[in-house]
Design a protein around this motif. Structure first.
Motif, mmCIF file in Angstrom:
data_model
loop_
_atom_site.group_PDB
_atom_site.id
_atom_site.type_symbol
_atom_site.label_atom_id
_atom_site.label_comp_id
_atom_site.label_asym_id
_atom_site.label_seq_id
_atom_site.Cartn_x
_atom_site.Cartn_y
_atom_site.Cartn_z
ATOM 1 N N ASP A 1 52.707 31.091 103.320
ATOM 2 C CA ASP A 1 51.291 31.299 103.588
ATOM 3 C C ASP A 1 50.470 30.446 102.630
ATOM 4 O OD1 ASP A 1 51.853 33.166 105.555
ATOM 5 O OD2 ASP A 1 51.830 34.839 104.136
ATOM 6 N N VAL A 2 49.315 30.021 103.096
ATOM 7 C CA VAL A 2 48.411 29.231 102.264
ATOM 8 C C VAL A 2 47.381 30.167 101.643
ATOM 9 C CG1 VAL A 2 46.737 27.353 102.211
ATOM 10 C CG2 VAL A 2 48.738 27.196 103.700
ATOM 11 N N PHE A 3 47.215 30.053 100.316
ATOM 12 C CA PHE A 3 46.239 30.878 99.623
ATOM 13 C C PHE A 3 45.110 29.982 99.119
ATOM 14 C CE2 PHE A 3 44.523 33.020 95.818
ATOM 15 C CZ PHE A 3 44.136 34.211 96.405
ATOM 16 N N ALA A 4 43.901 30.281 99.535
ATOM 17 C CA ALA A 4 42.734 29.507 99.102
ATOM 18 C C ALA A 4 42.250 30.057 97.767
ATOM 19 C CB ALA A 4 41.626 29.588 100.152
ATOM 20 N N LEU A 5 42.266 29.209 96.741
ATOM 21 C CA LEU A 5 41.894 29.656 95.398
ATOM 22 C C LEU A 5 40.665 28.898 94.919
ATOM 23 C CD1 LEU A 5 42.567 31.403 92.941
ATOM 24 C CD2 LEU A 5 44.071 29.570 92.137
ATOM 25 N N SER A 6 39.628 29.652 94.636
ATOM 26 C CA SER A 6 38.374 29.110 94.117
ATOM 27 C C SER A 6 37.764 30.175 93.216
ATOM 28 C CB SER A 6 37.416 28.787 95.264
ATOM 29 O OG SER A 6 37.057 29.988 95.945
ATOM 30 N N LYS A 7 36.614 29.888 92.660
ATOM 31 C CA LYS A 7 35.966 30.905 91.821
ATOM 32 C C LYS A 7 35.722 32.185 92.597
ATOM 33 C CE LYS A 7 33.679 28.227 88.201
ATOM 34 N NZ LYS A 7 32.378 27.920 87.536
ATOM 35 N N GLY A 8 35.460 32.047 93.879
ATOM 36 C CA GLY A 8 35.186 33.222 94.701
ATOM 37 C C GLY A 8 36.393 34.073 94.987
ATOM 38 N N THR A 9 37.602 33.505 94.819
ATOM 39 C CA THR A 9 38.818 34.277 95.099
ATOM 40 C C THR A 9 39.671 34.492 93.860
ATOM 41 O OG1 THR A 9 40.024 32.269 95.752
ATOM 42 C CG2 THR A 9 38.907 33.516 97.504
ATOM 43 N N GLY A 10 39.101 34.218 92.667
ATOM 44 C CA GLY A 10 39.801 34.586 91.441
ATOM 45 C C GLY A 10 40.104 33.473 90.471
ATOM 46 N N LEU A 11 39.762 32.215 90.791
ATOM 47 C CA LEU A 11 40.029 31.119 89.861
ATOM 48 C C LEU A 11 39.291 31.349 88.550
ATOM 49 C CD1 LEU A 11 41.338 28.269 89.481
ATOM 50 C CD2 LEU A 11 39.151 27.321 90.258
ATOM 51 N N ILE A 12 40.001 31.122 87.434
ATOM 52 C CA ILE A 12 39.415 31.297 86.102
ATOM 53 C C ILE A 12 39.289 29.933 85.436
ATOM 54 C CG2 ILE A 12 39.739 32.297 83.808
ATOM 55 C CD1 ILE A 12 41.371 34.531 85.146
ATOM 56 N N SER B 1 38.405 26.000 84.269
ATOM 57 C CA SER B 1 38.716 24.703 84.858
ATOM 58 C C SER B 1 40.223 24.514 84.921
ATOM 59 C CB SER B 1 38.101 23.574 84.022
ATOM 60 O OG SER B 1 36.695 23.716 83.949
ATOM 61 N N SER B 2 40.697 23.905 85.998
ATOM 62 C CA SER B 2 42.124 23.601 86.116
ATOM 63 C C SER B 2 42.419 22.307 85.374
ATOM 64 C CB SER B 2 42.510 23.478 87.590
ATOM 65 O OG SER B 2 42.283 24.710 88.244
ATOM 66 N N GLU B 3 43.508 22.315 84.613
ATOM 67 C CA GLU B 3 43.835 21.182 83.741
ATOM 68 C C GLU B 3 44.876 20.286 84.402
ATOM 69 O OE1 GLU B 3 46.332 20.518 79.601
ATOM 70 O OE2 GLU B 3 45.384 22.467 79.955
ATOM 71 N N ASP C 1 45.462 26.115 98.341
ATOM 72 C CA ASP C 1 44.327 25.219 98.576
ATOM 73 C C ASP C 1 43.346 25.461 97.436
ATOM 74 O OD1 ASP C 1 45.269 23.947 100.788
ATOM 75 O OD2 ASP C 1 44.213 25.196 102.231
ATOM 76 N N LEU C 2 43.368 24.539 96.485
ATOM 77 C CA LEU C 2 42.618 24.701 95.231
ATOM 78 C C LEU C 2 41.254 24.040 95.341
ATOM 79 C CD1 LEU C 2 42.554 25.486 92.190
ATOM 80 C CD2 LEU C 2 43.632 23.263 91.718
ATOM 81 N N LYS C 3 40.240 24.761 94.910
ATOM 82 C CA LYS C 3 38.883 24.217 94.851
ATOM 83 C C LYS C 3 38.326 24.503 93.471
ATOM 84 C CE LYS C 3 34.400 24.222 97.214
ATOM 85 N NZ LYS C 3 33.606 24.830 98.323
ATOM 86 N N CYS C 4 38.269 23.461 92.653
ATOM 87 C CA CYS C 4 37.727 23.618 91.302
ATOM 88 C C CYS C 4 36.755 22.475 91.028
ATOM 89 C CB CYS C 4 38.849 23.666 90.263
ATOM 90 S SG CYS C 4 39.876 22.190 90.199
ATOM 91 N N LYS C 5 36.251 22.403 89.826
ATOM 92 C CA LYS C 5 35.194 21.444 89.498
ATOM 93 C C LYS C 5 35.628 20.005 89.740
ATOM 94 C CE LYS C 5 32.215 20.017 85.658
ATOM 95 N NZ LYS C 5 31.891 20.223 84.221
ATOM 96 N N ASP C 6 36.867 19.656 89.364
ATOM 97 C CA ASP C 6 37.298 18.253 89.414
ATOM 98 C C ASP C 6 38.285 17.945 90.534
ATOM 99 O OD1 ASP C 6 35.801 17.618 87.068
ATOM 100 O OD2 ASP C 6 37.375 18.570 85.869
ATOM 101 N N PHE C 7 38.640 18.948 91.354
ATOM 102 C CA PHE C 7 39.647 18.699 92.372
ATOM 103 C C PHE C 7 39.475 19.672 93.530
ATOM 104 C CE2 PHE C 7 43.811 19.739 94.247
ATOM 105 C CZ PHE C 7 44.219 18.477 94.669
ATOM 106 N N GLU C 8 39.700 19.162 94.728
ATOM 107 C CA GLU C 8 39.737 20.018 95.903
ATOM 108 C C GLU C 8 40.857 19.516 96.806
ATOM 109 O OE1 GLU C 8 36.852 21.704 99.508
ATOM 110 O OE2 GLU C 8 35.982 20.641 97.787
#
Length: 264
Positions: free
Chosen positions: A188-199, A201-203, A230-237
């Protein structure tokens, strides 16, 4: 919007259930993409002597974790040790858990395979020696040993080497064997962003063969080895594939999942 309220942790062992609602519980649950058993540590406070005596080595232990209304398994393993120490007025019981039985004693000696034997045949025979169920089995290429093959030594080492010849990962997760490409599978694909729990910035990181990101999120039981994110962060999507990580939980402290994830 994800939040840190309504934390749920349930430890099940020896026909007993310990819930974070009633017990102070902490734990660290690692996962990765090799065949060496990972060792988790779970701490419980102020159990009775009778309760502690019931938790025995080699007993199956499972942990469900998440948030109210959204809970799943993060550990299925076997107790390797139980130790209780005094910390001030408290008695703290530390339970160490291996995510598979100790497989180092599973060995074979000089099993010879004929010329032209396919890796898939050897792998299935060797996994049979482990006695663990196969969750997924998909090779990048089914390598053919034109000059034959002799299997000798620890079974996990043999599986790892043969899988590598196929350009494929082999690992144990929640008591099952996976032989597959981390970047391909029925996940399964999990969409991860600030809205779904991302803490935070991703390094980013870069190695000889891999590029990826180190990611922190609020504890997410869906994320484990080979999970698709499916990662959505400040420097990468974009899409990444989990290689390793750790679930960490407590009643009032960390309640998070840290992972290393690689790019496709």
């Amino acid at each position: 919007m994800a939040n840190n309220f309504g934390r749920v942790v349930e430890v099940m062992v020896s026909n007993m259930l310990f819930s974070m609602d009633k017990y102070a519980i902490e734990g660290t649950i690692p996962f990765d993409n090799d065949l060496l058993p990972n060792e988790s540590e779970i701490k419980l406070w102020n159990l009775s002597k009778d309760t502690i005596s019931r938790i025995k080595r080699n007993e199956t232990l499972m942990i469900n974790a998440g948030y109210r209304g959204d809970v799943g398994v993060i550990l299925h393993g076997f107790v390797s040790s139980v130790l209780t120490k005094r910390e001030g007025v408290d008695a703290v019981t530390s339970i160490h858990v291996l995510d598979s039985q100790d497989l180092s004693k599973r060995k074979v000696k000089d099993i010879t395979y004929a010329e032209g034997t396919l890796a898939s045949y050897i792998l299935k025979q060797m996994v049979g020696q482990l006695g663990l169920p196969i969750a997924q089995f998909e090779l990048n290429q089914d390598y053919r040993y034109e000059e034959g093959y002799t299997a000798s030594g620890e079974v996990t080492d043999i599986i790892g080497k043969v899988a590598k010849d196929c350009g494929t990962s082999a690992y144990i997760n929640k008591g099952k064997v996976y032989i597959r490409n981390l970047r391909r599978g029925a996940d399964d694909v999990f969409a991860l962003s600030k809205g779904t729990g991302l803490i935070g910035s991703s390094e980013p990181f870069e190695e000889e063969k891999f590029k990826g990101y180190r990611i922190k999120s609020q504890l997410q039981y869906r994320i484990t080895t080979a999970s698709v994110v499916d990662l959505k962060c400040k420097d990468f999507e974009g899409r990444v594939h989990v290689r390793s990580g750790t679930h960490t939980f407590s009643r009032t402290g960390d309640f998070m999942t840290d992972v290393e994830a690689i790019l496709p």
